[in-house]
Design an enzyme around this catalytic site. Structure first.
Site, PDB file in Angstrom:
ATOM      1  N   ASP A  21       0.834  -1.206   0.000  1.00  0.00           N
ATOM      2  CA  ASP A  21       0.000   0.000   0.000  1.00  0.00           C
ATOM      3  C   ASP A  21       0.869   1.258   0.000  1.00  0.00           C
ATOM      4  O   ASP A  21       1.959   1.257   0.571  1.00  0.00           O
ATOM      5  CB  ASP A  21      -0.911  -0.033   1.242  1.00  0.00           C
ATOM      6  CG  ASP A  21      -2.039   0.976   1.148  1.00  0.00           C
ATOM      7  OD1 ASP A  21      -2.285   1.520   0.059  1.00  0.00           O
ATOM      8  OD2 ASP A  21      -2.694   1.218   2.184  1.00  0.00           O
ATOM      9  N   GLY A  24       0.142   5.389  -4.421  1.00  0.00           N
ATOM     10  CA  GLY A  24      -0.480   6.657  -4.822  1.00  0.00           C
ATOM     11  C   GLY A  24       0.089   7.821  -4.024  1.00  0.00           C
ATOM     12  O   GLY A  24       0.435   8.873  -4.588  1.00  0.00           O
ATOM     13  N   HIS A  38       2.828   3.214  -9.021  1.00  0.00           N
ATOM     14  CA  HIS A  38       2.670   1.773  -9.265  1.00  0.00           C
ATOM     15  C   HIS A  38       3.903   1.210  -9.980  1.00  0.00           C
ATOM     16  O   HIS A  38       4.342   0.098  -9.702  1.00  0.00           O
ATOM     17  CB  HIS A  38       1.413   1.507 -10.098  1.00  0.00           C
ATOM     18  CG  HIS A  38       0.141   1.875  -9.374  1.00  0.00           C
ATOM     19  ND1 HIS A  38      -0.100   1.531  -8.073  1.00  0.00           N
ATOM     20  CD2 HIS A  38      -0.971   2.559  -9.783  1.00  0.00           C
ATOM     21  CE1 HIS A  38      -1.296   1.985  -7.699  1.00  0.00           C
ATOM     22  NE2 HIS A  38      -1.840   2.619  -8.718  1.00  0.00           N
ATOM     23  N   SER A  66      -6.872  -6.053  -6.204  1.00  0.00           N
ATOM     24  CA  SER A  66      -8.019  -6.664  -5.512  1.00  0.00           C
ATOM     25  C   SER A  66      -9.245  -6.671  -6.415  1.00  0.00           C
ATOM     26  O   SER A  66      -9.323  -5.907  -7.392  1.00  0.00           O
ATOM     27  CB  SER A  66      -8.319  -5.898  -4.220  1.00  0.00           C
ATOM     28  OG  SER A  66      -9.022  -4.710  -4.520  1.00  0.00           O
ATOM     29  N   LEU A 132      11.442 -20.509  -3.772  1.00  0.00           N
ATOM     30  CA  LEU A 132      10.438 -19.598  -3.222  1.00  0.00           C
ATOM     31  C   LEU A 132       9.117 -19.807  -3.956  1.00  0.00           C
ATOM     32  O   LEU A 132       9.085 -19.857  -5.186  1.00  0.00           O
ATOM     33  CB  LEU A 132      10.891 -18.134  -3.408  1.00  0.00           C
ATOM     34  CG  LEU A 132       9.868 -17.065  -3.000  1.00  0.00           C
ATOM     35  CD1 LEU A 132       9.666 -17.044  -1.483  1.00  0.00           C
ATOM     36  CD2 LEU A 132      10.296 -15.680  -3.476  1.00  0.00           C
ATOM     37  N   SER A 197      -8.218  -5.252   4.440  1.00  0.00           N
ATOM     38  CA  SER A 197      -8.723  -4.987   3.089  1.00  0.00           C
ATOM     39  C   SER A 197      -8.998  -6.253   2.286  1.00  0.00           C
ATOM     40  O   SER A 197      -8.595  -6.361   1.129  1.00  0.00           O
ATOM     41  CB  SER A 197      -7.749  -4.082   2.318  1.00  0.00           C
ATOM     42  OG  SER A 197      -7.618  -2.852   2.965  1.00  0.00           O
ATOM     43  N   GLU A 208       0.636 -13.072  12.462  1.00  0.00           N
ATOM     44  CA  GLU A 208       1.087 -11.878  13.161  1.00  0.00           C
ATOM     45  C   GLU A 208       1.001 -10.722  12.166  1.00  0.00           C
ATOM     46  O   GLU A 208       1.420 -10.859  11.009  1.00  0.00           O
ATOM     47  CB  GLU A 208       2.530 -12.048  13.650  1.00  0.00           C
ATOM     48  CG  GLU A 208       2.689 -13.103  14.720  1.00  0.00           C
ATOM     49  CD  GLU A 208       1.926 -12.772  16.001  1.00  0.00           C
ATOM     50  OE1 GLU A 208       1.804 -11.574  16.337  1.00  0.00           O
ATOM     51  OE2 GLU A 208       1.438 -13.719  16.655  1.00  0.00           O
TER      52      GLU A 208
END
Ligand code: FPP
Length: 249
Positions: A21, A24, A38, A66, A132, A197, A208
């Site tokens: 987040d 912007g 972005h 999302s 990974l 969110s 956590e």
């Protein structure tokens, strides 16, 4: 999913989820359009993936887009889709060379054939990698993921004539997009906002949570280390008690 943390280095989270987040605000502070933030965010994605491998994290889930992000201005949606496509096209070979297995989690309904094709290529070409496990949450919403898991299970139970009353938590875990992967031990959100969110709602039951003040484009290995240090200082009880022996006395 069952926890086997007693058998491993509990200081290092096995699975880290990140709500990226602040792109912007990072751009606005530089008097630039949101797309600029972005774009810088993709560089931070690369740093996060590299840091996760170097720090021995085996699963990394990044919240890239999302199911609610479609409501953003058309231009911004176009920028984000473009960056996602560019990331897969440009970075896939290097990710594969570094042993990264890519999975895209989220709904595939109504995605354009070009982006669907790239996602499938990324998953197929990286399927044998194991350094990974990188999950990119795209067109993803936690509630929607649970809804799709229930729909899948309902169809399967009906087909097999199984009693829906016998459904287990393991059945639900297995039907989620993250089926077969451990729950996130650590969830990080950048930008100082403190909410989930709609990210990994089922899987984060005992995660956590660490909220970092940096904006996503500024994220790097040192921020990952800071979050892990905070994680390592926490006592995880999974609803139990810290030391059952003391309580029994
Ligand atoms: C939230 O910041 C960030 C997003 C909605 C998108 C995250 C996407 C990227 C980092 C780039 C693409 C990712 C990949 C994996 C290629 P915001 O825009 O809500 O920031 P703000 O809260 O400051 O407005």
């Amino acid at each position: 999913m069952a926890d086997d943390s007693q058998n491993r280095d509990t200081m290092t989270p096995r699975h880290v989820g990140i709500i990226m987040d602040g792109n912007g605000r990072w751009a606005a502070a530089r008097h630039k359009p949101r797309g600029f933030g972005h774009k810088a965010g993709v560089d931070a994605v690369r740093k996060a993936v590299r840091a996760a491998s170097e720090l021995g994290i085996s699963h990394l889930t990044l919240y890239a887009f999302s199911s609610e992000n479609w409501s953003r201005p058309q231009r911004e949606v176009r920028d984000l889709l473009g960056l996602m496509k560019l990331f897969i096209t440009r970075d896939l070979a290097e990710l594969c060379a570094n042993g990264v297995r890519i999975r895209i989690i989220g709904s595939r309904t109504d995605l354009s054939p070009d982006i669907l094709g790239l996602m499938e290529t990324a998953e197929f070409r990286s399927r044998d990698n194991s350094v990974l496990n990188l999950n990119i949450a795209f067109n993803y919403g936690g509630r929607d993921e649970i809804r799709r898991a229930f729909a899948r299970l309902a169809a399967e139970f009906a087909q097999k004539g199984r009693d829906p009353g016998t459904i287990t938590e393991a059945d639900i875990c297995g039907a989620l997009d993250t089926g077969g992967q451990p729950d996130p031990d650590l969830l990080i959100r950048t930008s100082g906002e403190m909410r989930l969110s709609n990210f990994m709602l089922w899987q984060s039951a005992y995660s956590e949570l660490v909220f970092l003040p940096c904006m996503w484009p500024d994220f790097d290995k040192s921020w990952m280390e800071q979050a892990i240090e905070e994680y390592a200082s926490r006592t995880r009880r999974f609803g139990g008690v810290e030391d059952a022996k003391d309580i029994a006395l």
